[in-house]
Design a protein around this motif. Structure first.
Motif, mmCIF file in Angstrom:
data_model
loop_
_atom_site.group_PDB
_atom_site.id
_atom_site.type_symbol
_atom_site.label_atom_id
_atom_site.label_comp_id
_atom_site.label_asym_id
_atom_site.label_seq_id
_atom_site.Cartn_x
_atom_site.Cartn_y
_atom_site.Cartn_z
ATOM 1 N N ARG A 12 15.742 22.187 0.247
ATOM 2 C CA ARG A 12 14.486 22.384 0.963
ATOM 3 C C ARG A 12 13.321 21.767 0.205
ATOM 4 N NH1 ARG A 12 12.486 26.080 4.675
ATOM 5 N NH2 ARG A 12 14.586 25.991 5.538
ATOM 6 N N PHE A 13 13.359 21.891 -1.096
ATOM 7 C CA PHE A 13 12.296 21.305 -1.926
ATOM 8 C C PHE A 13 12.249 19.789 -1.732
ATOM 9 C CE2 PHE A 13 10.817 19.322 -5.865
ATOM 10 C CZ PHE A 13 9.589 19.936 -6.022
ATOM 11 N N VAL A 20 5.757 16.150 3.130
ATOM 12 C CA VAL A 20 4.343 16.177 2.741
ATOM 13 C C VAL A 20 3.892 14.843 2.153
ATOM 14 C CG1 VAL A 20 2.625 17.312 1.277
ATOM 15 C CG2 VAL A 20 4.450 18.650 2.331
ATOM 16 N N PHE A 21 4.738 14.249 1.315
ATOM 17 C CA PHE A 21 4.292 13.048 0.597
ATOM 18 C C PHE A 21 5.055 11.783 0.998
ATOM 19 C CE2 PHE A 21 3.612 16.713 -2.240
ATOM 20 C CZ PHE A 21 2.230 16.663 -2.334
ATOM 21 N N GLY A 22 6.032 11.929 1.877
ATOM 22 C CA GLY A 22 6.812 10.782 2.292
ATOM 23 C C GLY A 22 7.591 10.162 1.142
ATOM 24 N N ALA A 66 3.988 26.406 1.174
ATOM 25 C CA ALA A 66 3.971 26.885 2.561
ATOM 26 C C ALA A 66 5.176 26.381 3.349
ATOM 27 C CB ALA A 66 2.677 26.433 3.233
ATOM 28 N N ARG A 67 5.704 25.233 2.935
ATOM 29 C CA ARG A 67 6.787 24.636 3.722
ATOM 30 C C ARG A 67 8.173 25.036 3.228
ATOM 31 N NH1 ARG A 67 5.294 20.090 6.864
ATOM 32 N NH2 ARG A 67 3.044 19.795 6.772
ATOM 33 N N LEU A 68 8.235 25.845 2.203
ATOM 34 C CA LEU A 68 9.544 26.164 1.622
ATOM 35 C C LEU A 68 10.215 27.360 2.287
ATOM 36 C CD1 LEU A 68 8.631 25.529 -2.106
ATOM 37 C CD2 LEU A 68 10.024 24.095 -0.630
#
Length: 664
Positions: A12-13, A20-22, A66-68
């Motif tokens: 997931r990380f 987020v950063f592509g 927040a996205r994890l």
RNA sequence: GGGCGUGUAGCUCAGUAGGAUAGAGCAUCGGAUUUCUAAUCCGAGGGUCGGGGGUUCGAGUCCCUCCACGCCUGCCA
């Protein structure tokens, strides 16, 4: 369970970084926060990304958090310090998941490749085993247990050099020093009052004394060796008789410490089946070896080592290249040559196979096979490995690297990469121990950290002598505690304790450490020792035994049903939650630790883990009274905790080859 | 000479492909439960992580260099 959660978190990380950063990155290595208050698992990768992303690590971490979530098994995530991302696991979920039987791991890593061949022990069959051999066998055996635990099919091979110089030396002793013939030796082997392997131990030392004194004695050795290699005449028959008898003693010795084998590969069969001749042809044709017309190695077949990857080995001044002689000028092949042939067979690259015959049967019926001329039809398919580990002491690193060099020269790149030398350091004697053994030491010797054992001088601690001393001491301890009157149980416990002490002693050092053997340390039953680990499990089981007296229907296996998810959550989040959770978390890490031990080929990792777990449990044992606990829900929870630790620790000890007595 | 390995507390050793406050056992000293048996637990003292440079936000861990010790460098295994 725990490993799966870990994998999910890392995946997931990686995904979040991408979103987020592509940015595409490899899965980071998980870290562990200093204490469970700060989380159960941590990722420090944001620090590295800071420069590339031109943002502070902390800021990067905050954007990712927040996205994890949501993530199965994870309760919350936080950013800590300068930019650590800390994950707090769902304690109740991990605790209840642990209870489910541990399934075989998914096929990945080396398990996906195919059968793993582990060669270990491989003692010269000419005298009794000593402590160095025990280290080899215990390391190899533990590694096998680890591989099997993680789902790898494994075959255990024990190489028997029954046509080598060491056997020849003992034959020289029997024939020339003792003037014994085949029948005399056969009587000796059958004599119940003589330990044949010990007898040969002494004889071997006498032979070396004879070599040192008599002028032409070494010619006798050469003569014996030649006769044995050719397999004709009485000397060859004696060599076969002696080596077979010694191998049987070695199997007995190793069985005492829970070490077993699937197959004995005999050098005599490699010679008889002309495996070497075939390998020789292939090596010649591929140009891996060449014939030296002149120079110091004139008349030899040699292999150049420049391609070994050890850098430039050419000696510029003399213009001579670093080479290894494979075939001597008299036409005989060196040990390395035979080893190359053997290893080609391991990977089914030789195009031919041995015949197999049952050699021995353990008490429970499991057979040990050996290579043999008269093949049994029902023999399993031996060899054909995808990966091979050879447990051989580190002094042979150079020779082992030559086998891999030969593989590469033959174009077997992949097999060369799957051929592993499991190198370990020798067992020496502490100076004090050497003196106890009757060796005269100089002042300089006493300053050394260890004294090398020497079979030639007969200096060393015989395996069975050591095991006997351990059993003796364990018996005293068992009797002193008066746990049981039953002599059979006493004997069984003493044996398990002795083996536990021995195996743990040999496993707690990492394999690259020289062990300076000392009776005082090896015979210790307190502190970081096998018996300490066994005692911890016995304690856990004592609680169950006592509890059962007042609760006849109690079954530890069913504790999971008695503790609800809510109760788990409550107790793991409550007043002593941290302490309980730490214990569970540690117990949950067995598979992770086993994988690390396999990856590093380092059984000591598991030994250390077992000790940490036992230590944590003993601490818990003292802090919390379970049988007198008034709250039945809490009592069930505590019992459940004991059960989890008991399961993990017992399984860990089994991986170390250590059994647990009924009582201690 | 070259290759490999080791060097962390008085002793024996851990230290997770760099991460948050260097740990454990033994030894020494001081404590604990008349119990779920003390083969146990808790506490104390004890460290220039061989020396010196370097890389890095961060080095016991990676690089360079030096030192000490061990093993290998056999037409022994």
């Amino acid at each position: 369970m725990y490993l799966e959660i870990q994998r999910e978190i890392l995946a997931r990380f990686v995904g979040a970084i991408q979103e987020v950063f592509g940015l595409k990155i490899d899965a980071p290595v998980p870290d562990f926060p200093p204490s469970v208050e700060m989380g159960d698992l941590s990722i420090a990768a944001c620090f590295e990304l800071a420069k590339q992303l031109r943002q502070s690590p902390r800021k990067i971490a905050e954007q990712l958090v927040a996205r994890l979530l949501p993530l199965p098994g994870v309760e919350r995530v936080s950013v800590a310090g300068g930019g650590y991302i800390n994950f707090y696991l769902d304690r109740a979920q991990v605790a209840s998941g642990l209870f489910r039987p541990r399934t075989s791991p998914p096929k990945h890593g080396i398990a996906a490749k195919g059968k793993v061949l582990v060669e270990h022990t491989s003692i010269n069959p000419n005298k009794a085993a000593h402590i160095g051999h025990l280290r080899n066998a215990v390391l190899g055996d533990t590694f096998v247990r680890l591989l099997r635990f993680r789902g790898n099919p494994v075959e255990i091979q024990n190489y028997i050099d029954n046509t080598g110089v060491q056997v020849a030396d003992v034959v020289v002793g029997f024939v020339h020093l003792e003037k014994k013939g085949l029948e005399d030796i056969r009587k000796l082997i059958q004599d119940p009052f003589i330990r044949f392997d010990y007898y040969c131990w002494d004889l071997y030392a006498r032979v070396f004394q004879y070599y040192a004194e008599a002028e032409d004695a070494l010619a006798l050795r050469a003569e014996a060796l030649k006769a044995i290699e050719e397999g004709h005449g009485e000397m060859a028959a004696i060599a076969d008789l002696v080596s077979t008898a010694i191998v049987r003693k070695h199997l007995e010795t190793m069985e005492r410490i829970n070490v077993r084998y699937d197959l004995l590969v005999e050098e005599s069969e490699i010679l008889r089946l002309e495996f070497w001749e075939y390998a020789f042809e292939v090596l010649k044709q591929s140009g891996a070896i060449r014939y030296e017309e002149s120079g110091k190695n004139a008349g030899c077949w040699v292999m150049g080592l420049a391609e070994a990857g050890n850098g430039e080995t050419t000696d510029e001044e003399s213009g001579s290249e670093d080479v290894k002689i494979i075939v001597r000028s008299n036409g005989t092949v060196t040990y390395v040559g035979k080893d190359i042939a053997y290893h080609l067979w391991k990977f089914a690259l030789l195009g031919r196979d041995f015949g197999y015959q049952r050699f021995h049967r353990y008490a429970d019926g499991q057979p040990v096979w050996r290579t043999a001329p008269d093949a049994a039809a029902e023999a399993p398919a031996f060899g054909r490995g995808a990966v091979a580990y050879s447990v051989i002491d580190t002094r042979q690193s150079y020779l082992q690297s030559i086998v891999a060099t030969a593989f590469r020269a033959l174009g077997f790149q992949e097999e060369a990469a799957n051929l592993h030398h499991f190198a370990y350091e020798v067992v020496g004697l502490s100076p004090r121990c050497a003196e106890e053994m009757g060796l005269a030491l100089t002042a300089a010797d006493r300053q050394r950290s260890y004294i090398e054992v020497s079979g030639r001088k007969g200096l060393g601690v015989k395996a069975d002598d050591l095991i006997n001393r351990l059993v003796e001491k364990a018996t005293q301890e068992v009797q002193a505690r008066q746990m049981t009157e039953d002599p059979a149980e006493q004997a069984a416990s003493a044996r398990m304790i002795a083996v536990g002490a021995l195996r743990y002693f040999l496993l707690k050092f990492s394999r690259r450490m020289i062990i300076a053997f000392d009776f005082k340390e090896a015979l210790a039953f307190e502190g970081e020792t096998g018996p300490y680990l066994q005692y911890s499990v016995v304690r856990a089981r004592n609680i169950f035994r006592k509890f059962q007296e007042s609760h006849p229907d109690f079954n530890p296996q069913r504790l999971g049903e008695l503790v609800s998810a809510n109760q788990l959550k409550m107790f793991l989040g409550g007043k002593d939650g941290e302490a309980f959770w730490e214990l569970i978390l540690l117990a949950a890490q067995l598979e992770m630790v086993a994988d690390q031990a396999i990856a590093a080929a380092e059984p000591a990792v598991v030994a250390k883990y077992a000790f940490r777990l036992a230590q944590a449990f003993n601490n818990f044992y003292h802090r919390y009274r379970i049988l007198s606990e008034a709250d039945p829900a809490r009592q069930n929870f505590l019992l459940y905790l004991v059960h989890l630790v008991n399961e993990s620790l017992t399984r860990t000890l089994d991986l170390l080859g250590i059994e647990v007595p009924e009582r201690m």
